[in-house]
Design an enzyme around this catalytic site. Structure first.
Site, mmCIF file in Angstrom:
data_model
loop_
_atom_site.group_PDB
_atom_site.id
_atom_site.type_symbol
_atom_site.label_atom_id
_atom_site.label_comp_id
_atom_site.label_asym_id
_atom_site.label_seq_id
_atom_site.Cartn_x
_atom_site.Cartn_y
_atom_site.Cartn_z
ATOM 1 N N THR A 30 -2.581 -0.064 -4.229
ATOM 2 C CA THR A 30 -2.772 1.974 -3.846
ATOM 3 C C THR A 30 -4.416 1.453 -4.208
ATOM 4 O O THR A 30 -5.165 1.489 -5.124
ATOM 5 C CB THR A 30 -1.641 2.649 -4.294
ATOM 6 O OG1 THR A 30 -2.648 4.115 -4.211
ATOM 7 C CG2 THR A 30 -1.895 2.906 -5.988
ATOM 8 N N GLY A 31 -4.691 2.449 -3.586
ATOM 9 C CA GLY A 31 -5.828 3.766 -3.844
ATOM 10 C C GLY A 31 -6.233 4.534 -4.734
ATOM 11 O O GLY A 31 -7.114 5.059 -5.764
ATOM 12 N N LYS A 43 -7.797 -4.975 -3.341
ATOM 13 C CA LYS A 43 -6.773 -5.185 -3.852
ATOM 14 C C LYS A 43 -6.268 -7.032 -3.576
ATOM 15 O O LYS A 43 -5.534 -7.459 -4.350
ATOM 16 C CB LYS A 43 -6.018 -4.686 -2.961
ATOM 17 C CG LYS A 43 -5.972 -3.098 -2.875
ATOM 18 C CD LYS A 43 -4.937 -2.182 -1.219
ATOM 19 C CE LYS A 43 -5.111 -0.908 -1.934
ATOM 20 N NZ LYS A 43 -4.093 -0.567 -0.575
ATOM 21 N N ASP A 47 -2.505 -0.823 6.005
ATOM 22 C CA ASP A 47 -2.495 -0.022 7.487
ATOM 23 C C ASP A 47 -3.891 0.348 7.412
ATOM 24 O O ASP A 47 -4.925 0.768 8.749
ATOM 25 C CB ASP A 47 -1.576 1.794 6.965
ATOM 26 C CG ASP A 47 -2.424 2.727 7.011
ATOM 27 O OD1 ASP A 47 -2.942 3.959 6.840
ATOM 28 O OD2 ASP A 47 -2.045 2.118 5.284
ATOM 29 N N SER A 48 -4.757 0.469 6.621
ATOM 30 C CA SER A 48 -5.926 0.640 6.325
ATOM 31 C C SER A 48 -7.403 -0.280 5.894
ATOM 32 O O SER A 48 -6.466 -1.255 5.446
ATOM 33 C CB SER A 48 -6.843 2.055 5.283
ATOM 34 O OG SER A 48 -5.938 2.625 5.846
ATOM 35 N N ASP A 92 0.984 -1.202 0.255
ATOM 36 C CA ASP A 92 0.151 0.400 0.038
ATOM 37 C C ASP A 92 1.010 1.809 0.348
ATOM 38 O O ASP A 92 1.838 0.995 0.564
ATOM 39 C CB ASP A 92 -1.197 -0.277 1.158
ATOM 40 C CG ASP A 92 -1.868 1.358 1.694
ATOM 41 O OD1 ASP A 92 -2.671 1.805 0.521
ATOM 42 O OD2 ASP A 92 -1.559 1.672 2.539
ATOM 43 N N MET A 93 0.318 2.411 -0.172
ATOM 44 C CA MET A 93 0.912 3.888 -0.160
ATOM 45 C C MET A 93 1.176 4.487 0.829
ATOM 46 O O MET A 93 1.603 5.332 1.977
ATOM 47 C CB MET A 93 0.483 4.263 -1.697
ATOM 48 C CG MET A 93 1.544 3.941 -3.437
ATOM 49 S SD MET A 93 1.092 4.113 -4.710
ATOM 50 C CE MET A 93 2.614 5.596 -4.602
ATOM 51 N N ASP A 94 -0.332 5.639 0.844
ATOM 52 C CA ASP A 94 -0.334 6.025 1.973
ATOM 53 C C ASP A 94 -0.502 5.678 3.327
ATOM 54 O O ASP A 94 -1.511 4.647 3.319
ATOM 55 C CB ASP A 94 -1.573 7.467 1.551
ATOM 56 C CG ASP A 94 -1.526 8.231 0.185
ATOM 57 O OD1 ASP A 94 -0.947 8.826 0.446
ATOM 58 O OD2 ASP A 94 -1.867 7.037 -0.961
#
Length: 248
Positions: free
Chosen positions: A49-50, A176, A199-200, A15-17
């Protein structure tokens, strides 16, 4: 949290953010080094990523990633030559419903079409566009719960978040994990050889599906509970620490 024995990791999904990126939206030197080492070892590294492709492609290029990028929570899969491999859209009826929820509750929103991220402004003709995702940002817990309750009753929607105050909506079955499955098949590996990090709630499906699911130190509690391992936070090179521990 369920600790696992070491596995033969062949692909790392990031994931990115809140995960790969620090709070300034940058990739630390520690994370860069660990990713480079993993790639030298022949391990695929995939951004999952989103974000839309336009806001994450340059990160993939700067890391010299060579396989695929999963964008918009799995709505799109791209290869390293900027070719679109798969796209899953969200019907304009759903977009219309969600935009009216936004107006009713006066919330912030963003919406992703195949060529743009809409924030604040919105197109007159919803059907003129191909939609990938709709997002609400709601500071008020009660209003967020009202919107969430309405959305989760719709069997055609996949509802998650990328921060505790937002709600992200994709077409049902699009996440994902599903995209990782597609990529793994193309690369001839199984999900058991995948390490996924996030993280989410939009990372939850891939963390549960992967052979090794890693939650960030700054992850939401539910993500930590479902992960096999919890690493350091996104400002403490958590990605690098997990790669060192599991893959190198």
């Amino acid at each position: 949290m369920m600790e696992k024995t070491k596995k033969d990791i062949k692909l790392i999904a990031l994931d990115m953010d809140g995960t790969l990126l620090n709070n300034e939206g940058e990739i630390s030197e520690g994370n860069r080094t660990a990713i480079a080492k993993a790639q030298e070892k022949g391990i695929y590294v995939v951004l999952s990523t989103g974000r839309s492709i336009t806001t994450c492609r340059h990160f993939a290029k700067s890391l010299k990633l060579t396989s695929y990028i999963i964008t918009v929570n799995g709505s799109e899969i791209w290869d390293s030559n900027d070719q679109l491999i798969e796209r899953n859209t969200l019907s304009s009826n759903h977009i219309e419903t969600m935009h009216s929820l936004t107006n009713t509750h006066n919330t912030h929103f963003w919406a992703v079409t195949t060529d743009k991220v809409w924030r604040g402004e919105f197109p007159e003709n919803i059907t003129d566009h191909e939609w990938l995702k709709y997002g609400f940002d709601v500071q008020d817990d009660e209003i967020r719960k009202v919107i969430l309750d309405e959305l989760t009753q719709n069997p055609e929607l996949e509802v998650s978040n990328s921060s505790p105050t937002n709600i992200e909506v994709n077409a049902v079955g699009i996440n994902k994990a599903k995209a990782l499955e597609t990529i793994s098949e193309k690369l001839g590996i199984t999900l058991d050889n995948v390490m996924a990090m996030g993280d989410s709630l939009n990372d939850l499906a891939m963390i549960k599906a992967a052979g090794v699911g890693v939650a960030m130190g700054n992850a939401q509690d539910l993500v930590k509970e479902e992960a096999n391992w919890v690493t350091a936070t996104n400002v403490e090179d958590g990605v690098a620490k997990a790669i060192e521990h599991w893959a190198l």
